[in-house]
Motif scaffolding. Sequence first.
Motif, PDB file in Angstrom:
ATOM      1  N   VAL A  50       0.843  -1.203   0.000  1.00 19.43           N
ATOM      2  CA  VAL A  50       0.000   0.000   0.000  1.00 19.43           C
ATOM      3  C   VAL A  50       0.873   1.246   0.000  1.00 19.43           C
ATOM      4  CG1 VAL A  50      -1.648   1.350   1.345  1.00 19.43           C
ATOM      5  CG2 VAL A  50      -1.970  -1.124   1.088  1.00 19.43           C
ATOM      6  N   ALA A  51       1.904   1.243   0.841  1.00 20.99           N
ATOM      7  CA  ALA A  51       2.820   2.383   0.899  1.00 20.99           C
ATOM      8  C   ALA A  51       3.509   2.583  -0.439  1.00 20.99           C
ATOM      9  CB  ALA A  51       3.848   2.184   2.007  1.00 20.99           C
ATOM     10  N   ALA A  52       3.950   1.479  -1.043  1.00 22.45           N
ATOM     11  CA  ALA A  52       4.624   1.556  -2.337  1.00 22.45           C
ATOM     12  C   ALA A  52       3.686   2.104  -3.400  1.00 22.45           C
ATOM     13  CB  ALA A  52       5.140   0.177  -2.748  1.00 22.45           C
ATOM     14  N   TYR A  53       2.407   1.699  -3.328  1.00 28.16           N
ATOM     15  CA  TYR A  53       1.425   2.189  -4.299  1.00 28.16           C
ATOM     16  C   TYR A  53       1.267   3.693  -4.183  1.00 28.16           C
ATOM     17  CZ  TYR A  53      -3.054   3.156  -6.493  1.00 28.16           C
ATOM     18  OH  TYR A  53      -4.042   3.693  -7.266  1.00 28.16           O
ATOM     19  N   PHE A  54       1.119   4.181  -2.940  1.00 24.61           N
ATOM     20  CA  PHE A  54       0.922   5.613  -2.743  1.00 24.61           C
ATOM     21  C   PHE A  54       2.179   6.398  -3.092  1.00 24.61           C
ATOM     22  CE2 PHE A  54      -2.702   4.274  -0.061  1.00 24.61           C
ATOM     23  CZ  PHE A  54      -3.675   5.068  -0.646  1.00 24.61           C
ATOM     24  N   ILE A  55       3.333   5.812  -2.816  1.00 26.51           N
ATOM     25  CA  ILE A  55       4.585   6.464  -3.216  1.00 26.51           C
ATOM     26  C   ILE A  55       4.656   6.559  -4.734  1.00 26.51           C
ATOM     27  CG2 ILE A  55       7.092   6.218  -3.279  1.00 26.51           C
ATOM     28  CD1 ILE A  55       6.919   4.993  -0.467  1.00 26.51           C
ATOM     29  N   ALA A  56       4.341   5.442  -5.396  1.00 26.49           N
ATOM     30  CA  ALA A  56       4.355   5.418  -6.862  1.00 26.49           C
ATOM     31  C   ALA A  56       3.331   6.389  -7.421  1.00 26.49           C
ATOM     32  CB  ALA A  56       4.095   4.000  -7.367  1.00 26.49           C
ATOM     33  N   ASP A  57       2.159   6.437  -6.786  1.00 26.13           N
ATOM     34  CA  ASP A  57       1.112   7.340  -7.258  1.00 26.13           C
ATOM     35  C   ASP A  57       1.531   8.790  -7.047  1.00 26.13           C
ATOM     36  OD1 ASP A  57      -1.766   7.263  -8.278  1.00 26.13           O
ATOM     37  OD2 ASP A  57      -1.880   8.725  -6.641  1.00 26.13           O
TER      38      ASP A  57
ATOM     39  N   ALA B 209      -8.412  11.212  -7.010  1.00 23.72           N
ATOM     40  CA  ALA B 209      -7.711  10.222  -6.191  1.00 23.72           C
ATOM     41  C   ALA B 209      -6.464   9.744  -6.919  1.00 23.72           C
ATOM     42  CB  ALA B 209      -8.647   9.067  -5.864  1.00 23.72           C
ATOM     43  N   SER B 210      -6.330   8.476  -7.123  1.00 21.67           N
ATOM     44  CA  SER B 210      -5.131   7.909  -7.721  1.00 21.67           C
ATOM     45  C   SER B 210      -4.940   8.378  -9.167  1.00 21.67           C
ATOM     46  CB  SER B 210      -5.208   6.380  -7.698  1.00 21.67           C
ATOM     47  OG  SER B 210      -4.229   5.821  -8.541  1.00 21.67           O
ATOM     48  N   VAL B 211      -3.780   8.986  -9.429  1.00 18.47           N
ATOM     49  CA  VAL B 211      -3.458   9.402 -10.790  1.00 18.47           C
ATOM     50  C   VAL B 211      -3.299   8.186 -11.694  1.00 18.47           C
ATOM     51  CG1 VAL B 211      -1.672  10.472 -12.226  1.00 18.47           C
ATOM     52  CG2 VAL B 211      -2.408  11.592 -10.129  1.00 18.47           C
ATOM     53  N   ILE B 212      -2.698   7.111 -11.167  1.00 22.74           N
ATOM     54  CA  ILE B 212      -2.513   5.894 -11.944  1.00 22.74           C
ATOM     55  C   ILE B 212      -3.864   5.304 -12.350  1.00 22.74           C
ATOM     56  CG2 ILE B 212      -1.628   3.527 -11.900  1.00 22.74           C
ATOM     57  CD1 ILE B 212       0.586   4.510 -10.013  1.00 22.74           C
ATOM     58  N   ALA B 213      -4.787   5.266 -11.375  1.00 20.71           N
ATOM     59  CA  ALA B 213      -6.113   4.727 -11.674  1.00 20.71           C
ATOM     60  C   ALA B 213      -6.846   5.603 -12.689  1.00 20.71           C
ATOM     61  CB  ALA B 213      -6.922   4.617 -10.382  1.00 20.71           C
ATOM     62  N   GLN B 214      -6.694   6.918 -12.562  1.00 22.00           N
ATOM     63  CA  GLN B 214      -7.336   7.822 -13.513  1.00 22.00           C
ATOM     64  C   GLN B 214      -6.773   7.606 -14.918  1.00 22.00           C
ATOM     65  OE1 GLN B 214      -8.319  11.992 -12.165  1.00 22.00           O
ATOM     66  NE2 GLN B 214      -6.938  11.448 -10.481  1.00 22.00           N
ATOM     67  N   TYR B 215      -5.457   7.453 -14.985  1.00 22.97           N
ATOM     68  CA  TYR B 215      -4.826   7.236 -16.288  1.00 22.97           C
ATOM     69  C   TYR B 215      -5.327   5.936 -16.921  1.00 22.97           C
ATOM     70  CZ  TYR B 215      -1.289   6.222 -19.806  1.00 22.97           C
ATOM     71  OH  TYR B 215      -0.663   5.898 -20.981  1.00 22.97           O
ATOM     72  N   LEU B 216      -5.357   4.871 -16.117  1.00 24.84           N
ATOM     73  CA  LEU B 216      -5.834   3.584 -16.633  1.00 24.84           C
ATOM     74  C   LEU B 216      -7.299   3.651 -17.031  1.00 24.84           C
ATOM     75  CD1 LEU B 216      -4.067   1.140 -14.133  1.00 24.84           C
ATOM     76  CD2 LEU B 216      -3.400   1.666 -16.495  1.00 24.84           C
ATOM     77  N   GLY B 217      -8.058   4.545 -16.345  1.00 26.56           N
ATOM     78  CA  GLY B 217      -9.463   4.711 -16.679  1.00 26.56           C
ATOM     79  C   GLY B 217      -9.689   5.584 -17.903  1.00 26.56           C
TER      80      GLY B 217
ATOM     81  N   VAL C 234     -10.627  15.387 -18.215  1.00 25.67           N
ATOM     82  CA  VAL C 234      -9.600  15.518 -19.256  1.00 25.67           C
ATOM     83  C   VAL C 234      -9.211  14.128 -19.757  1.00 25.67           C
ATOM     84  CG1 VAL C 234      -7.324  16.409 -19.828  1.00 25.67           C
ATOM     85  CG2 VAL C 234      -8.743  17.593 -18.126  1.00 25.67           C
ATOM     86  N   PRO C 235      -9.510  13.798 -21.006  1.00 26.73           N
ATOM     87  CA  PRO C 235      -9.223  12.448 -21.508  1.00 26.73           C
ATOM     88  C   PRO C 235      -7.739  12.255 -21.810  1.00 26.73           C
ATOM     89  CG  PRO C 235     -10.095  13.802 -23.272  1.00 26.73           C
ATOM     90  CD  PRO C 235     -10.161  14.640 -22.025  1.00 26.73           C
ATOM     91  N   THR C 236      -7.264  11.038 -21.685  1.00 29.38           N
ATOM     92  CA  THR C 236      -5.888  10.735 -22.075  1.00 29.38           C
ATOM     93  C   THR C 236      -5.768  10.651 -23.597  1.00 29.38           C
ATOM     94  OG1 THR C 236      -6.347   8.361 -21.832  1.00 29.38           O
ATOM     95  CG2 THR C 236      -5.411   9.505 -19.928  1.00 29.38           C
ATOM     96  N   ASP C 237      -6.875  10.397 -24.269  1.00 37.68           N
ATOM     97  CA  ASP C 237      -6.916  10.381 -25.725  1.00 37.68           C
ATOM     98  C   ASP C 237      -7.228  11.799 -26.205  1.00 37.68           C
ATOM     99  OD1 ASP C 237      -7.435  10.121 -28.421  1.00 37.68           O
ATOM    100  OD2 ASP C 237      -8.761   8.383 -28.210  1.00 37.68           O
ATOM    101  N   MET C 238      -6.264  12.479 -26.815  1.00 37.62           N
ATOM    102  CA  MET C 238      -6.426  13.884 -27.186  1.00 37.62           C
ATOM    103  C   MET C 238      -7.432  14.115 -28.303  1.00 37.62           C
ATOM    104  SD  MET C 238      -2.684  15.681 -26.760  1.00 37.62           S
ATOM    105  CE  MET C 238      -1.886  14.667 -28.012  1.00 37.62           C
TER     106      MET C 238
END
Length: 259
Positions: free
Chosen positions: A30-37, A76-84, A113-117
């Motif tokens: 969990v800590a690693a995830y939040f650090i990575a995020d 919340a999670s930038v990684i989750a937003q990107y994957l979404g 804001v979409p990741t697909d421009m």
Amino acid sequence: MTAAVDAPKARRRWPIVVAIVLVVLVAALVAAYFIADSIARSTGERLVAEKFAEKLSSEEGTTVSPDDIDVTIGGASVIAQYLGGSFESVHVDAEGIAFDGTPLDVTIQANGVPTDMSKPVNTVTGSVAFDQAGLDSLLQKNGTDADITLGDGTVTYSVSQTFIGIPLTFTLTAQPSTTADSLVFTPTSGELAAGSASIDISGLIDAVLADNTVSFCIADQIPAGVDLTGAEVATDSVTVRFQAGDLVIADLAQTGTCS
């Protein structure tokens, strides 16, 4: 007898050890995830600032440093937003950036804001603020010869009018506003220049106010699909607000048109 007593104790300890290991492992993940995020968020924010600065600096007469731009990726999670495939919100503050020789303060709030421009941003709102020199430059670029001076909530400028063969000069006080594509200064009162106080101009002042609204289109200087939504002035700045819906990032290079 001692061995018989000790054996169960050893068997009782290992489940506790496993539990401790699992708790520590989960906590570490969990800590690693939040650090990575957190790293992903800060990296993304810096990248947005760098790309924004790079794009602005490609314009002639413009120099912008990424350090002048503050970017915040919301949600919340930038990684989750990107994957979404979409970021909940992105907020940009850029103060004192020199754009085409004019210092600007820019604020932009983009939601969805979409990741697909090639896909549209849900909503964009923001404002651009510039000083007296910036206003003068904008007037010059639009071929407007009015000499407008900023005041506290209003602007002033002079106009000349001939009345019964006598040239008169009026100082007009005007309120700022916008249409979807233009910045507008509408006179609300006027004063005759000193030296002609004996002339009765009561029938002229209304015509002077009605005929001397200053309006200039800036749609050809902003992305197509962006509408102006209001303006305020202070003694040292003009602030113009704007908004857009379903704005496609890939189309931002296409500006609007002035009729």
